[in-house]
Design an enzyme around this catalytic site. Structure first.
Site, PDB file in Angstrom:
ATOM      1  N   SER A 240       0.842  -1.318  -0.022  1.00  0.00           N
ATOM      2  CA  SER A 240       0.162  -0.196   0.121  1.00  0.00           C
ATOM      3  C   SER A 240       0.744   1.318   0.217  1.00  0.00           C
ATOM      4  O   SER A 240       1.560   1.721  -0.968  1.00  0.00           O
ATOM      5  CB  SER A 240      -0.954  -0.030   1.300  1.00  0.00           C
ATOM      6  OG  SER A 240      -1.792   1.012   1.045  1.00  0.00           O
ATOM      7  N   ASP A 334      -9.018  -5.064  -5.676  1.00  0.00           N
ATOM      8  CA  ASP A 334      -8.525  -4.233  -5.059  1.00  0.00           C
ATOM      9  C   ASP A 334      -9.544  -2.971  -4.971  1.00  0.00           C
ATOM     10  O   ASP A 334      -9.568  -2.050  -5.830  1.00  0.00           O
ATOM     11  CB  ASP A 334      -6.852  -3.734  -5.236  1.00  0.00           C
ATOM     12  CG  ASP A 334      -6.339  -2.654  -4.122  1.00  0.00           C
ATOM     13  OD1 ASP A 334      -6.992  -2.262  -3.446  1.00  0.00           O
ATOM     14  OD2 ASP A 334      -5.139  -2.873  -4.081  1.00  0.00           O
ATOM     15  N   HIS A 369      -7.197  -6.080  -1.449  1.00  0.00           N
ATOM     16  CA  HIS A 369      -5.721  -5.205  -1.204  1.00  0.00           C
ATOM     17  C   HIS A 369      -4.987  -5.896   0.074  1.00  0.00           C
ATOM     18  O   HIS A 369      -3.746  -5.743  -0.558  1.00  0.00           O
ATOM     19  CB  HIS A 369      -6.487  -3.715  -0.736  1.00  0.00           C
ATOM     20  CG  HIS A 369      -5.147  -2.722  -0.316  1.00  0.00           C
ATOM     21  ND1 HIS A 369      -4.608  -2.145  -1.536  1.00  0.00           N
ATOM     22  CD2 HIS A 369      -5.014  -2.209   0.811  1.00  0.00           C
ATOM     23  CE1 HIS A 369      -3.774  -1.185  -0.965  1.00  0.00           C
ATOM     24  NE2 HIS A 369      -3.995  -1.120   0.387  1.00  0.00           N
TER      25      HIS A 369
END
Length: 416
Positions: A240, A334, A369
Site C-alpha cells: 500500500s 483491490d 488489497h
C-alpha cells in the site's frame, strides 16, 4: 462417541508449525459415510473469537483426510487442506468489521480444531465435540532473534535467523495505518532473511513531518551495516503506502540501492519528493479525498482517489529510473488503491524506458488489497483511522475469500 462406543481419533500434524506451513488434518475411527463437521476456533489478542468449519463425509474405512477429501459445505468447499485457517471469520455476534492481526510474535496463534457429529453451521459451543486437538501457528521459528532498533532516529524491529550469517536482508514497510507491524518480518526471518519491520507513520503527526528520505536511508544503512547481513543482498518490501516509499527511494535516493523490490497493492502515482516528508505526501493524497466513494453499506472505496493515473511524469515515480528487479503483486478486486491501473501504467513506462525486463507482475482475479502471508483470514473490510483527525471509518479492501487465499499462498511462494 460414534457407533458401538468407538471413539473418533483426530490428528493434526505438525501440531506446532510456522504460520506459512501446511498442516495435515485426519479423522479416523468413524463409521463409514458418517457426516461430520470439522471446526477451528481461535481467540485473538483482542479477545474476539474467529472460526471456520467444513462439512465432510467419512470414506468406507471411516476416515477423513482433509488434504484429499472435499468439504461439501461450510466456510469453504472442495479439497482445501488449509481451509480451516484461511476461511476463518468472526463468530456470530462479534464486533463488526474486524481484522485478525498478530501483535505479539513471540507467542503462537493457538487454534482449537474439533470434530462434531453431523453437518453443523452454528451452535458449536452448545455441542460436545467428538474429538479436539490444539495446534500452534508461529511467526517466529525457534532461534529467531528479535532486536529493537532505535539507532539514528530510526524506529523498528530487526528479526535475525539462527546461525552465523550473513543473511539476505529485507526492509519491510506496511501501509498508511502506521505503527509497528512485525509478523511478516518475523516470518521472513523464519525463512532465512534478516528482516527489519520499520515504522514510518507515527501516531504523532508532528513526527511524520520529520520522516523523509534521510530516515529511510538511515534504516537501509543500519540493515546494510549489520554484521549478520549480506550488504549487497537487501530487498525492499512494501504494501500500500509502503509501495510509494519503496518506489520513490529506489528511483531517487543515491544511498538506497536494493538488490530487488517487492511491491504489494500499491502505486507509483504518488511519489515522495527528495525534500518531502511522509506527512506531506499523505496530505497530498488526502486532498483528493472527495474522489472517494462509499458502497451501499457506507464502506469507503478509496481506489478512485488515484485515478486517473496522471500523464505528467512529475506527478508519479519515473519507472525508467528503476535499475533492480521489481515484483508487483496486484489484486484485481483491490478497492483501496488503483493497483491494477498503476501496474499497467508502470509496465508501459518501463517498456518505453527499456527496463521492462526487470518487471514481473503477479495479478490475481478476485483478490483484494490486503495480500498478506498465506493462510491468514481474508479481510474484505474493517475499521480504519483516517489521518489527520483520527476519524474512524470502515474501509473496503475488496476481494473474495477463496481467490484471495489463492493469491496469498501463490505470491508468498514467489516472494520468498
Amino acid at each position: 462417541m460414534c457407533e458401538m462406543g468407538v471413539i473418533p481419533v483426530l490428528t493434526v500434524k505438525p501440531s506446532r508449525a510456522l504460520f506459512d506451513e501446511k498442516f495435515h488434518v485426519v479423522v479416523g475411527n468413524l463409521p463409514p459415510t458418517q457426516e461430520v463437521t470439522l471446526h477451528s476456533l481461535h481467540q485473538s489478542e483482542d479477545t474476539d473469537y474467529w472460526e471456520a468449519f467444513g462439512h465432510y463425509v467419512s470414506d468406507a474405512q471411516g476416515r477423513i483426510t482433509v488434504f484429499k477429501d472435499p468439504s461439501v459445505g461450510g466456510t469453504y468447499e472442495g479439497v482445501e487442506p488449509m481451509g480451516l485457517l484461511w476461511s476463518m471469520r468472526p463468530i456470530p455476534g462479534s464486533r463488526p468489521e474486524l481484522r485478525l492481526r498478530k501483535k505479539e510474535v513471540h507467542t503462537p496463534m493457538v487454534v482449537h480444531i474439533s470434530v462434531y457429529r453431523g453437518h453443523m453451521s452454528q451452535g458449536f459451543r452448545e455441542q460436545v465435540a467428538l474429538a479436539s486437538v490444539v495446534t500452534e501457528r508461529w511467526y517466529m521459528a525457534p532461534g529467531v532473534r528479535r532486536v529493537d532498533i532505535t539507532e539514528g532516529g530510526v524506529t523498528g524491529t530487526l528479526f535475525l535467523p539462527p546461525g552465523p550469517g550473513p543473511f539476505p536482508g529485507v526492509l519491510d514497510m506496511w501501509g498508511g495505518s502506521g505503527g509497528l507491524v512485525e509478523y511478516r518480518a518475523a516470518l521472513l526471518a523464519s525463512q532465512g532473511f534478516a528482516a527489519m519491520a520499520l515504522i514510518y507513520v507515527f501516531r504523532d503527526q508532528k513526527k511524520n513531518y520529520t520522516i523523509g528520505y534521510p530516515y529511510f536511508e538511515t534504516a537501509f544503512r543500519l540493515l546494510q551495516d549489520h554484521p549478520l547481513v549480506a550488504a549487497d543482498r537487501i530487498a525492499l518490501l512494501g504494501l500500500s503506502l509502503g509501495v510509494t516509499v519503496v518506489l520513490s527511494i529506489t528511483a531517487y535516493s543515491e544511498a538506497v540501492k536494493p538488490r530487488c523490490c517487492v511491491c504489494i497493492s500499491g502505486s507509483h502515482a504518488c511519489r515522495i519528493g527528495a525534500t518531502q516528508s511522509i506527512e506531506e505526501t499523505s496530505q497530498g493524497i488526502d486532498k483528493k479525498y472527495t474522489k472517494a466513494r462509499t458502497d451501499e453499506e457506507n464502506r469507503i472505496i478509496w481506489r478512485d482517489v488515484l485515478l486517473p493515473i496522471p500523464e505528467d511524469i512529475d506527478l508519479k515515480v519515473e519507472m525508467g529510473r528503476i535499475t533492480c528487479p521489481l515484483l508487483l503483486v496486484v489484486g484485481q478486486d483491490d478497492q483501496n488503491w488503483a493497483a491494477v491501473e498503476s501496474a499497467d501504467d508502470m509496465k508501459q513506462m518501463m517498456e518505453r524506458a527499456g527496463n521492462s525486463h526487470l518487471l514481473t507482475t503477479l495479478s490475481y482475479p478476485g483478490a483484494g488489497h490486503l495480500i498478506e502471508p498465506p493462510y491468514g483470514p481474508h479481510c474484505r473490510a474493517c475499521t480504519f483511522v483516517l489521518q489527520p483527525g483520527q476519524q474512524r471509518v470502515v474501509m473496503l479492501w475488496g476481494g473474495l475469500t477463496k481467490p484471495h487465499a489463492v493469491a496469498q499462498e501463490d505470491s508468498w511462494e514467489k516472494i520468498i
